[in-house]
Write an enzyme that holds these catalytic residues in place. Structure first.
Site, PDB file in Angstrom:
ATOM      1  N   GLU A  37      -9.050   4.341  -2.251  1.00  0.00           N
ATOM      2  CA  GLU A  37      -8.370   3.753  -2.725  1.00  0.00           C
ATOM      3  C   GLU A  37      -8.048   3.712  -4.006  1.00  0.00           C
ATOM      4  O   GLU A  37      -9.187   2.747  -4.342  1.00  0.00           O
ATOM      5  CB  GLU A  37      -7.113   3.291  -1.885  1.00  0.00           C
ATOM      6  CG  GLU A  37      -7.170   3.728  -0.596  1.00  0.00           C
ATOM      7  CD  GLU A  37      -4.794   2.797  -0.422  1.00  0.00           C
ATOM      8  OE1 GLU A  37      -4.536   2.243  -0.900  1.00  0.00           O
ATOM      9  OE2 GLU A  37      -5.570   3.095   1.157  1.00  0.00           O
TER      10      GLU A  37
ATOM     11  N   ARG B 236      -7.588   3.707  14.020  1.00  0.00           N
ATOM     12  CA  ARG B 236      -6.927   4.795  14.409  1.00  0.00           C
ATOM     13  C   ARG B 236      -5.925   4.730  15.356  1.00  0.00           C
ATOM     14  O   ARG B 236      -5.034   4.929  15.290  1.00  0.00           O
ATOM     15  CB  ARG B 236      -7.053   5.879  13.689  1.00  0.00           C
ATOM     16  CG  ARG B 236      -8.025   6.160  12.535  1.00  0.00           C
ATOM     17  CD  ARG B 236      -6.887   5.892  11.046  1.00  0.00           C
ATOM     18  NE  ARG B 236      -7.644   6.509   9.925  1.00  0.00           N
ATOM     19  CZ  ARG B 236      -6.718   5.967   8.567  1.00  0.00           C
ATOM     20  NH1 ARG B 236      -5.224   5.876   8.325  1.00  0.00           N
ATOM     21  NH2 ARG B 236      -7.084   6.577   7.777  1.00  0.00           N
TER      22      ARG B 236
ATOM     23  N   LYS C  72      -4.380  -2.282  10.115  1.00  0.00           N
ATOM     24  CA  LYS C  72      -4.915  -1.872   9.145  1.00  0.00           C
ATOM     25  C   LYS C  72      -4.687  -3.281   8.284  1.00  0.00           C
ATOM     26  O   LYS C  72      -5.664  -3.794   7.168  1.00  0.00           O
ATOM     27  CB  LYS C  72      -3.362  -1.731   7.900  1.00  0.00           C
ATOM     28  CG  LYS C  72      -3.079  -0.155   7.765  1.00  0.00           C
ATOM     29  CD  LYS C  72      -3.962   0.695   7.522  1.00  0.00           C
ATOM     30  CE  LYS C  72      -3.286   2.343   7.621  1.00  0.00           C
ATOM     31  NZ  LYS C  72      -4.492   3.009   6.552  1.00  0.00           N
TER      32      LYS C  72
ATOM     33  N   GLN D 158      -3.175   2.332  14.478  1.00  0.00           N
ATOM     34  CA  GLN D 158      -2.453   2.684  14.047  1.00  0.00           C
ATOM     35  C   GLN D 158      -1.712   3.645  14.771  1.00  0.00           C
ATOM     36  O   GLN D 158      -0.255   3.842  15.191  1.00  0.00           O
ATOM     37  CB  GLN D 158      -2.970   3.237  12.980  1.00  0.00           C
ATOM     38  CG  GLN D 158      -2.002   3.984  11.701  1.00  0.00           C
ATOM     39  CD  GLN D 158      -2.681   4.774  10.680  1.00  0.00           C
ATOM     40  OE1 GLN D 158      -3.906   4.470  10.756  1.00  0.00           O
ATOM     41  NE2 GLN D 158      -2.121   5.557   9.842  1.00  0.00           N
TER      42      GLN D 158
ATOM     43  N   ASP E  14      -8.792   0.574   2.059  1.00  0.00           N
ATOM     44  CA  ASP E  14      -8.201   0.039   3.150  1.00  0.00           C
ATOM     45  C   ASP E  14      -8.413   0.397   4.697  1.00  0.00           C
ATOM     46  O   ASP E  14      -7.818   1.523   5.223  1.00  0.00           O
ATOM     47  CB  ASP E  14      -6.396   0.748   3.031  1.00  0.00           C
ATOM     48  CG  ASP E  14      -5.262   0.630   4.091  1.00  0.00           C
ATOM     49  OD1 ASP E  14      -5.693  -0.638   4.645  1.00  0.00           O
ATOM     50  OD2 ASP E  14      -4.284   1.274   4.257  1.00  0.00           O
TER      51      ASP E  14
ATOM     52  N   GLU F 125     -10.302  12.410   8.167  1.00  0.00           N
ATOM     53  CA  GLU F 125     -10.325  13.311   7.866  1.00  0.00           C
ATOM     54  C   GLU F 125     -11.677  14.901   7.996  1.00  0.00           C
ATOM     55  O   GLU F 125     -11.310  15.989   8.404  1.00  0.00           O
ATOM     56  CB  GLU F 125      -9.638  13.884   5.700  1.00  0.00           C
ATOM     57  CG  GLU F 125      -7.911  13.679   5.937  1.00  0.00           C
ATOM     58  CD  GLU F 125      -8.036  12.774   4.232  1.00  0.00           C
ATOM     59  OE1 GLU F 125      -7.305  14.077   3.790  1.00  0.00           O
ATOM     60  OE2 GLU F 125      -7.857  11.282   4.324  1.00  0.00           O
TER      61      GLU F 125
ATOM     62  N   HIS G 227      -3.951  13.861   1.112  1.00  0.00           N
ATOM     63  CA  HIS G 227      -3.778  13.101   2.378  1.00  0.00           C
ATOM     64  C   HIS G 227      -2.922  12.739   4.037  1.00  0.00           C
ATOM     65  O   HIS G 227      -2.427  13.045   4.436  1.00  0.00           O
ATOM     66  CB  HIS G 227      -4.296  11.225   2.149  1.00  0.00           C
ATOM     67  CG  HIS G 227      -4.538  10.602   3.408  1.00  0.00           C
ATOM     68  ND1 HIS G 227      -5.494  10.151   3.859  1.00  0.00           N
ATOM     69  CD2 HIS G 227      -2.963   9.582   3.550  1.00  0.00           C
ATOM     70  CE1 HIS G 227      -5.310   9.219   4.383  1.00  0.00           C
ATOM     71  NE2 HIS G 227      -4.313   8.894   4.805  1.00  0.00           N
TER      72      HIS G 227
ATOM     73  N   THR H  42      -9.618  -5.402   3.830  1.00  0.00           N
ATOM     74  CA  THR H  42      -9.014  -4.609   3.030  1.00  0.00           C
ATOM     75  C   THR H  42     -10.279  -5.916   1.593  1.00  0.00           C
ATOM     76  O   THR H  42      -9.857  -6.493   1.684  1.00  0.00           O
ATOM     77  CB  THR H  42      -7.598  -5.014   2.424  1.00  0.00           C
ATOM     78  OG1 THR H  42      -6.871  -4.837   3.127  1.00  0.00           O
ATOM     79  CG2 THR H  42      -7.279  -3.518   1.377  1.00  0.00           C
TER      80      THR H  42
ATOM     81  N   ASP I 261       0.581  -1.274   0.411  1.00  0.00           N
ATOM     82  CA  ASP I 261      -0.166  -0.274  -0.028  1.00  0.00           C
ATOM     83  C   ASP I 261       0.659   0.781  -0.047  1.00  0.00           C
ATOM     84  O   ASP I 261       1.827   1.516   0.798  1.00  0.00           O
ATOM     85  CB  ASP I 261      -0.754   0.059   1.202  1.00  0.00           C
ATOM     86  CG  ASP I 261      -2.028   0.347   1.358  1.00  0.00           C
ATOM     87  OD1 ASP I 261      -2.375   1.360  -0.282  1.00  0.00           O
ATOM     88  OD2 ASP I 261      -2.496   1.288   2.149  1.00  0.00           O
TER      89      ASP I 261
ATOM     90  N   GLU J  76     -10.378   3.691   3.640  1.00  0.00           N
ATOM     91  CA  GLU J  76      -9.266   4.347   3.001  1.00  0.00           C
ATOM     92  C   GLU J  76     -10.216   4.879   1.619  1.00  0.00           C
ATOM     93  O   GLU J  76     -10.520   2.787   1.081  1.00  0.00           O
ATOM     94  CB  GLU J  76      -7.635   4.446   2.978  1.00  0.00           C
ATOM     95  CG  GLU J  76      -6.940   4.488   4.850  1.00  0.00           C
ATOM     96  CD  GLU J  76      -5.906   4.611   5.001  1.00  0.00           C
ATOM     97  OE1 GLU J  76      -5.291   4.158   4.328  1.00  0.00           O
ATOM     98  OE2 GLU J  76      -5.489   5.785   5.969  1.00  0.00           O
TER      99      GLU J  76
HETATM  100 MN    MN Z   1      -3.985   3.182   2.795  1.00  0.00          MN
END
Ligand code: MN
Length: 440
Positions: A213, A249, A265, A252, A245, A385, A146, A269, A139, A211
């Site tokens: 993507e 958080r 993560k 993370q 993804d 975000e 971002h 997915t 990834d 996420e």
């Molecule tokens: Mn990602």
């Protein structure tokens, strides 16, 4: 290698599959994306298929049609490779095989060709699988918008690290928990430590995010020690898909230093079943520019087609449907829209960088683009975000509020290349649902 336009891109083409001629269809005859499918509940082996309107062309049924056509000999071989239970062999076969199959399918499906409904399965009657055996998954982090926004939340004084504008940042992910649209998974458990906590605690993640993507499926790939040059890299790209993804958080924030994301993560997915080829996207190539104030790419990341058409103009959208919305029969609500054209690095640069040290990419390997946030606040590709780090709740059309995902939330990614006068090249959807954590 960027594709030149050919007869398969002709905007005037229509199909005998009527649903493909609807301008709102993701899958007109100019698209022809690949998936792996079977008739739902049949227990039959999965096999390759190609979308046309609301139908799937069964690649296993194509052999009999192409058998008597010496002009389509290469396409027949490609269809046989594509008829297997994963697309790896077709991905390995390379652009000449992919193009020949696309041309044969285009000619067979045109309105002036004899209708062959016996080759079709309705998408509504089909179930899909992850389209390739994914050996490795990497990834990236290609949206500077971002990276800056997330960097501000994690490191207010130092948002964008000094390597960002020089090197495409990435981490090696897990292929074992990649699922196809429809995936359901439990809220992950793990260690978290709040900013004011003396010690970490163990429990379910409280800051679950998505996420938005783009996924990139690798074609032939390279032998160890033989890098792929940026100028040749697109010959090693089978096609693009949607990729969510999923991210925890709070896990993370506690684990990511010094080696990057790990358990935050790799629990799930979700990708779309459909892989859109770069040939289908040829009319939607877009110029790539690097701000004059920013470093220009090092020579191994530069190539002749970069500035003229290194990018892809693909509209991306993320939608949320809560459990309450589902019970009330309410459609998913759009949270954000963005575009792959904002990416700081191109797909070709990602392959060139990934292999420049001698690392091998193999057919069916998957690359994630990283969250594709655009320059505007409404173009943010994650809740982190959109909620300003969990501080500003979003209000949904039914009055519910979200800072992070709740149990039962379903996130749907969509994508399409669309422009007036051109056929819409759609990606379908990548939908996944967060279930309650395991009781421990
Ligand atoms: Mn990602």
């Amino acid at each position: 290698m960027t594709h030149t336009l050919n007869e398969t891109h002709d905007a005037a083409l229509t199909s005998w599959v009527e649903s493909a001629n609807d301008p709102q269809s993701d899958f007109p005859i100019q698209n022809l994306p690949f998936a792996v499918f079977r008739r739902a509940g049949s227990g039959a082996p999965f096999r390759g298929g190609v979308a046309i309107g609301d139908q799937v062309v069964d690649l296993a049924a194509l052999d009999a049609v192409l058998a008597g056509r010496p002009d389509h000999a290469v396409a027949r071989q490609a269809a046989a490779l594509g008829a297997r239970d994963s697309l790896n062999a077709l991905m390995a076969a390379g652009p000449a095989a992919w193009s020949a199959l696309r041309l044969a399918l285009s000619r067979l499906l045109r309105a002036d060709a004899p209708a062959r409904p016996d080759l079709l399965v309705a998408q509504a009657d089909a179930e899909f699988a992850v389209p390739a055996t994914i050996g490795d998954y990497t990834d990236f982090y290609t949206s500077i918008h971002h990276a800056t926004a997330v960097g501000k939340l994690f490191r207010p004084d130092n948002p964008l690290l000094p390597n960002y504008k020089w090197v495409p940042i990435g981490y090696h992910g897990r292929s074992s928990t990649i699922g196809v649209s429809g995936q359901e998974f439990r809220r992950p458990l793990g260690q978290t430590r709040g900013a004011t906590d003396a010690e970490p605690v163990f429990g379910a993640s409280k800051r679950m995010d998505f996420e938005l993507e783009v996924g990139i499926f690798v074609g032939p790939g390279n032998a160890p020690g033989e890098p792929i040059a940026a100028a040749d890299a697109e010959a090693h790209v089978f096609g693009l898909c949607l990729l969510n993804d999923w991210s925890a958080r709070d896990l993370q924030a506690w684990e990511y230093q010094p080696l990057g994301p790990f358990l935050s993560k790799n629990f799930a997915t979700t990708i779309s079943p459909w892989i859109v080829t770069t040939e289908a996207l040829a009319p939607y190539r877009t110029g790539w520019r690097r701000d004059a104030a920013d470093p220009q790419p090092l020579p191994y990341l530069d190539y002749p087609a970069l500035r003229g058409g290194g990018g892809f103009d693909i509209e991306l959208e993320v939608q949320l449907q809560t459990a309450a919305m589902r019970q009330a029969g309410q459609a998913p609500a759009t949270l954000a829209t963005s575009n792959f054209r904002h990416s700081y690095w191109t797909v070709a640069q990602l392959l060139a960088h990934h292999t420049v040290n001698g690392c091998a990419l193999r057919p069916g390997d998957l690359l994630g683009s990283g969250t594709q946030s655009g320059p505007e606040a409404a173009q943010a590709g994650s809740l982190l975000e959109l909620s300003a780090g969990g501080k500003q709740p979003l209000t949904l059309p039914n009055g519910e509020q979200r800072v992070f995902l709740e149990d039962g939330d379903r996130v749907v990614l969509r994508g399409r290349a669309a422009r007036p006068g051109l056929p819409r090249i759609g990606f379908g959807a990548a939908s996944g649902t967060l279930l309650a954590a395991d009781k421990r």
